[in-house]
Scaffold this motif. Structure first.
Motif, PDB file in Angstrom:
ATOM      1  N   LEU A 145       7.540  11.659 -12.263  1.00  0.00           N
ATOM      2  CA  LEU A 145       7.588  10.402 -11.523  1.00  0.00           C
ATOM      3  C   LEU A 145       7.596   9.239 -12.507  1.00  0.00           C
ATOM      4  CD1 LEU A 145       7.500   9.249  -8.618  1.00  0.00           C
ATOM      5  CD2 LEU A 145       5.020   9.100  -8.861  1.00  0.00           C
ATOM      6  N   ALA A 146       8.493   8.284 -12.269  1.00  0.00           N
ATOM      7  CA  ALA A 146       8.603   7.117 -13.143  1.00  0.00           C
ATOM      8  C   ALA A 146       7.793   5.958 -12.587  1.00  0.00           C
ATOM      9  CB  ALA A 146      10.065   6.695 -13.284  1.00  0.00           C
ATOM     10  N   HIS A 147       7.109   5.253 -13.491  1.00  0.00           N
ATOM     11  CA  HIS A 147       6.387   4.031 -13.161  1.00  0.00           C
ATOM     12  C   HIS A 147       7.043   2.864 -13.893  1.00  0.00           C
ATOM     13  CE1 HIS A 147       3.325   6.383 -11.204  1.00  0.00           C
ATOM     14  NE2 HIS A 147       3.134   7.100 -12.293  1.00  0.00           N
ATOM     15  N   PRO A 148       6.811   1.620 -13.453  1.00  0.00           N
ATOM     16  CA  PRO A 148       7.463   0.485 -14.111  1.00  0.00           C
ATOM     17  C   PRO A 148       7.169   0.453 -15.605  1.00  0.00           C
ATOM     18  CG  PRO A 148       6.448  -0.216 -12.054  1.00  0.00           C
ATOM     19  CD  PRO A 148       5.991   1.197 -12.286  1.00  0.00           C
ATOM     20  N   THR A 173       7.508  -0.061  -6.988  1.00  0.00           N
ATOM     21  CA  THR A 173       8.565   0.915  -6.789  1.00  0.00           C
ATOM     22  C   THR A 173       8.466   1.427  -5.357  1.00  0.00           C
ATOM     23  OG1 THR A 173       7.281   2.876  -7.367  1.00  0.00           O
ATOM     24  CG2 THR A 173       8.237   1.598  -9.201  1.00  0.00           C
ATOM     25  N   PRO A 174       9.457   2.168  -4.893  1.00  0.00           N
ATOM     26  CA  PRO A 174       9.337   2.752  -3.547  1.00  0.00           C
ATOM     27  C   PRO A 174       8.151   3.696  -3.396  1.00  0.00           C
ATOM     28  CG  PRO A 174      11.614   2.807  -4.303  1.00  0.00           C
ATOM     29  CD  PRO A 174      10.783   2.397  -5.479  1.00  0.00           C
ATOM     30  N   TYR A 175       7.582   4.127  -4.520  1.00  0.00           N
ATOM     31  CA  TYR A 175       6.408   4.998  -4.486  1.00  0.00           C
ATOM     32  C   TYR A 175       5.099   4.198  -4.541  1.00  0.00           C
ATOM     33  CZ  TYR A 175       9.645   8.857  -5.382  1.00  0.00           C
ATOM     34  OH  TYR A 175      10.667   9.787  -5.299  1.00  0.00           O
ATOM     35  N   GLY A 176       5.188   2.869  -4.583  1.00  0.00           N
ATOM     36  CA  GLY A 176       4.002   2.030  -4.587  1.00  0.00           C
ATOM     37  C   GLY A 176       3.476   1.662  -5.956  1.00  0.00           C
ATOM     38  N   SER A 177       4.122   2.134  -7.026  1.00  0.00           N
ATOM     39  CA  SER A 177       3.673   1.833  -8.381  1.00  0.00           C
ATOM     40  C   SER A 177       3.997   0.388  -8.740  1.00  0.00           C
ATOM     41  CB  SER A 177       4.363   2.755  -9.390  1.00  0.00           C
ATOM     42  OG  SER A 177       4.005   4.101  -9.160  1.00  0.00           O
ATOM     43  N   CYS A 178       3.045  -0.301  -9.358  1.00  0.00           N
ATOM     44  CA  CYS A 178       3.213  -1.711  -9.676  1.00  0.00           C
ATOM     45  C   CYS A 178       3.137  -1.955 -11.181  1.00  0.00           C
ATOM     46  CB  CYS A 178       2.128  -2.536  -8.986  1.00  0.00           C
ATOM     47  SG  CYS A 178       2.193  -2.444  -7.182  1.00  0.00           S
ATOM     48  N   ALA A 179       3.938  -2.909 -11.631  1.00  0.00           N
ATOM     49  CA  ALA A 179       3.951  -3.311 -13.033  1.00  0.00           C
ATOM     50  C   ALA A 179       2.828  -4.305 -13.306  1.00  0.00           C
ATOM     51  CB  ALA A 179       5.302  -3.941 -13.380  1.00  0.00           C
ATOM     52  N   ASP A 180       2.566  -4.510 -14.584  1.00  0.00           N
ATOM     53  CA  ASP A 180       1.645  -5.565 -15.011  1.00  0.00           C
ATOM     54  C   ASP A 180       2.433  -6.876 -15.019  1.00  0.00           C
ATOM     55  OD1 ASP A 180      -0.096  -7.313 -16.199  1.00  0.00           O
ATOM     56  OD2 ASP A 180      -0.291  -6.207 -18.087  1.00  0.00           O
ATOM     57  N   ALA A 200      11.297  -5.953  -3.683  1.00  0.00           N
ATOM     58  CA  ALA A 200      11.817  -5.638  -2.357  1.00  0.00           C
ATOM     59  C   ALA A 200      10.782  -4.944  -1.483  1.00  0.00           C
ATOM     60  CB  ALA A 200      13.072  -4.771  -2.494  1.00  0.00           C
ATOM     61  N   TRP A 201       9.907  -4.146  -2.105  1.00  0.00           N
ATOM     62  CA  TRP A 201       8.914  -3.389  -1.344  1.00  0.00           C
ATOM     63  C   TRP A 201       7.586  -4.127  -1.208  1.00  0.00           C
ATOM     64  CZ3 TRP A 201      10.165   0.656   1.494  1.00  0.00           C
ATOM     65  CH2 TRP A 201      11.370   1.297   1.207  1.00  0.00           C
ATOM     66  N   GLY A 202       7.551  -5.415  -1.523  1.00  0.00           N
ATOM     67  CA  GLY A 202       6.274  -6.118  -1.554  1.00  0.00           C
ATOM     68  C   GLY A 202       6.123  -7.262  -0.590  1.00  0.00           C
ATOM     69  N   GLY A 317      -3.316   3.842 -14.583  1.00  0.00           N
ATOM     70  CA  GLY A 317      -4.029   4.088 -15.831  1.00  0.00           C
ATOM     71  C   GLY A 317      -3.088   4.039 -17.012  1.00  0.00           C
ATOM     72  N   PRO A 318      -3.586   4.318 -18.210  1.00  0.00           N
ATOM     73  CA  PRO A 318      -2.752   4.267 -19.416  1.00  0.00           C
ATOM     74  C   PRO A 318      -1.504   5.152 -19.289  1.00  0.00           C
ATOM     75  CG  PRO A 318      -5.069   4.495 -19.996  1.00  0.00           C
ATOM     76  CD  PRO A 318      -4.988   4.658 -18.511  1.00  0.00           C
ATOM     77  N   GLY A 319      -0.351   4.559 -19.572  1.00  0.00           N
ATOM     78  CA  GLY A 319       0.902   5.285 -19.488  1.00  0.00           C
ATOM     79  C   GLY A 319       1.441   5.446 -18.084  1.00  0.00           C
ATOM     80  N   ARG A 320       0.765   4.860 -17.109  1.00  0.00           N
ATOM     81  CA  ARG A 320       1.208   4.953 -15.717  1.00  0.00           C
ATOM     82  C   ARG A 320       1.283   3.550 -15.117  1.00  0.00           C
ATOM     83  NH1 ARG A 320      -2.431  10.351 -14.208  1.00  0.00           N
ATOM     84  NH2 ARG A 320      -1.400  11.704 -15.743  1.00  0.00           N
ATOM     85  N   ALA A 321       1.114   3.438 -13.819  1.00  0.00           N
ATOM     86  CA  ALA A 321       1.246   2.136 -13.166  1.00  0.00           C
ATOM     87  C   ALA A 321       0.036   1.260 -13.451  1.00  0.00           C
ATOM     88  CB  ALA A 321       1.410   2.318 -11.657  1.00  0.00           C
TER      89      ALA A 321
END
Length: 490
Positions: A145-148, A173-180, A200-202, A317-321
């Motif tokens: 799974l890719a995160h921003p 993302t469409p999976y709910g992951s958010c960037a900093d 778009a998803w927010g 967490g680290p390396g993720r969303a």
């Protein structure tokens, strides 16, 4: 300038006035308030749809738009979400993000873009000849799974390409992951560059403090939002917001006018206007209820054997969303020994229930403020039944998902040059090493696995081949059977 009054809905009020006045139009649309519409269309859609399908200028407003109906509605939306300027569009966020891109960067300019961008971003590159500097997402190899992308990845890309005109990130993302987003805005602004957020998803994010920060509050310059995705708008209802002085509002409006329709749907405008009023007046209450319901649903799904809701502990967490929106409700079904494609089809066939995302190991049951126990109880019953039928689902074809290193391909020419170049169709098993001339996009979520200008590799081709056989929907290749792909002629 009239005072801000969020109990007002200018578009809806103008429609009311149009109906009350009994206006007789000798203009489009040709159905003339349903009188000329097909009888079955009137029965299925209802006459109310046709009665509110009027011209925006010369119908809802007069021929010179002197009532400023749309402008007043946009001003109210901007105030509701702390933006300086807001623009409505009836062409979806696919138009909004293109308008933003064409304002920030011009043909031949470089623009930093997360490689997890939606296909509408790639379409923008093709239309205007922007040179993308792809920034790699943060990849969860365990869950595929890719995160921003991280702030550090954007900073490294800016160091390599100091001539870039700005940055674009997709969050959530469409999976709910958010960037900093706050970190990205600070990075871009420290170098005098604008940040564009495809949010778009927010649509719901500005209206509750327990949701991830939204783009304008985080300092972004332009934010694109689909009101129809997580809000109450009709399909294609989108807004884009602007703040600060790094982007000229007149230029942004001009780009939107260049790309948009001259026949906008007043129905869609009305949906946008009503959503703003609904959320300003009741948004916190509605989102509190939605978050409470989501927590209950997630806890009950966790009790179903073989199912697991990907929550904050899994995806942040680290390396993720950097943060997570819980409402998309991403359910890992790998414990059932099947795929999301097979599970989604089974739920639709046996329970008349449609989930949003289906991929090689997950389904997404999107929750919004519109849900209640009346809707989630049938969902939970269906998921329990799905788990009870795991044996008949276990023979689903498997998808060969590449490793993060194998997933990314070399961009050898501009997407525009590849798309408009001399092309030919080649069998999929002979496409490795060739330069793609079309997008190949699993949908949803609509993120291209291959895009024009990338040199195709066998792991990505096998991913598409095995995914298609497993039920992946790839709507944008010329050959819908995926036996061939369009590539540049050698």
């Amino acid at each position: 300038m009239e005072p801000i009054d969020h109990t007002s809905a200018p578009v809806l009020e103008a429609l009311d006035a149009y109906h009350d006045r009994g206006r007789l139009a000798f203009t489009p649309p040709g159905h003339k308030q349903a009188r000329g519409a097909d009888p079955q269309a009137r029965r299925v859609l209802g006459d109310a749809v046709f009665r509110s399908d009027v011209l925006a200028v010369g119908g809802l407003d007069d021929r010179r738009a002197s009532g400023h109906v749309l402008r007043r509605a946009e001003r109210l939306m901007a105030d509701a979400v702390h933006a300086e300027h807001t623009y409505f569009t009836t062409c979806g966020s696919s138009l909004s993000v293109k308008a933003a891109m064409l304002t920030v960067a011009h043909p031949g300019d470089r623009l930093l873009i997360g490689r997890d961008a939606h296909k509408s971003v790639v379409a923008g590159l093709i239309l205007c000849g922007i040179d993308p500097v792809w920034v790699e997402p943060q990849w969860d190899a365990e869950r595929s799974l890719a995160h921003p992308p991280s702030v550090a990845s954007y900073a490294a890309a800016l160091d390599r390409h100091p001539d870039a005109r700005g940055a674009l990130v997709t969050s959530p993302t469409p999976y709910g992951s958010c960037a900093d987003l706050r970190g990205l805005a600070e990075l871009c602004h420290g170098r005098g560059l604008p940040l564009v957020v495809d949010e778009a998803w927010g649509a719901h994010l500005p209206f509750h403090g327990d949701l991830p920060s939204w783009a304008m509050d985080a300092g972004a310059d332009i934010c694109v939002t689909s009101i129809h995705k997580m809000g109450s708008g009709l399909e294609q209802g989108s807004v884009f917001h602007l703040q600060g002085d790094r982007v000229d509002p007149a230029e942004l409006a001009s780009r939107a006018d260049l790309l948009g329709t001259t026949s906008p749907s007043v129905l869609i405008y009305a949906g946008l206007d009503a959503w703003r009023r609904q959320m300003v007046l009741r948004g916190h209450e509605l989102m509190s209820d939605a978050l409470r319901l989501a927590a209950e649903v997630h806890a009950e799904i966790e009790l179903i054997p073989g199912l697991h809701v990907n929550g904050r502990a899994d995806l942040t967490g680290p390396g993720r969303a950097a943060d997570l929106d819980p409402l998309p409700t991403v359910i890992d079904i790998s414990g059932l020994g099947t795929t999301g494609y097979r599970a989604a089809d089974w739920l639709r066939e046996h329970h008349a229930l449609t989930v949003h995302i289906g991929d090689h190991r997950r389904i997404g049951a999107q929750l919004t403020h519109a849900d209640s126990r009346e809707t989630v109880d049938p969902l939970l019953d269906a998921l329990r039944d799905l788990a009870a039928h795991r044996a008949e689902l276990a023979d689903a074809p498997r998808v060969d998902v590449p490793s993060p290193a194998e997933l990314r391909m070399e961009q050898v020419c501009l997407p525009r040059d590849a798309y408009f170049g001399a092309v030919e169709s080649v069998p999929l098993d002979r496409a490795a090493g060739r330069v793609a001339a079309e997008m190949a996009t699993p949908y949803p979520p609509g993120i291209p696995a291959a895009l024009p200008g990338e040199r195709l590799t066998e792991p990505v081709l096998e991913y598409l081949r095995s995914g298609h056989a497993a039920g992946m929907y790839i709507p944008d290749t010329a050959d819908h059977t995926l036996r061939t792909l369009r590539v540049l002629k050698e």
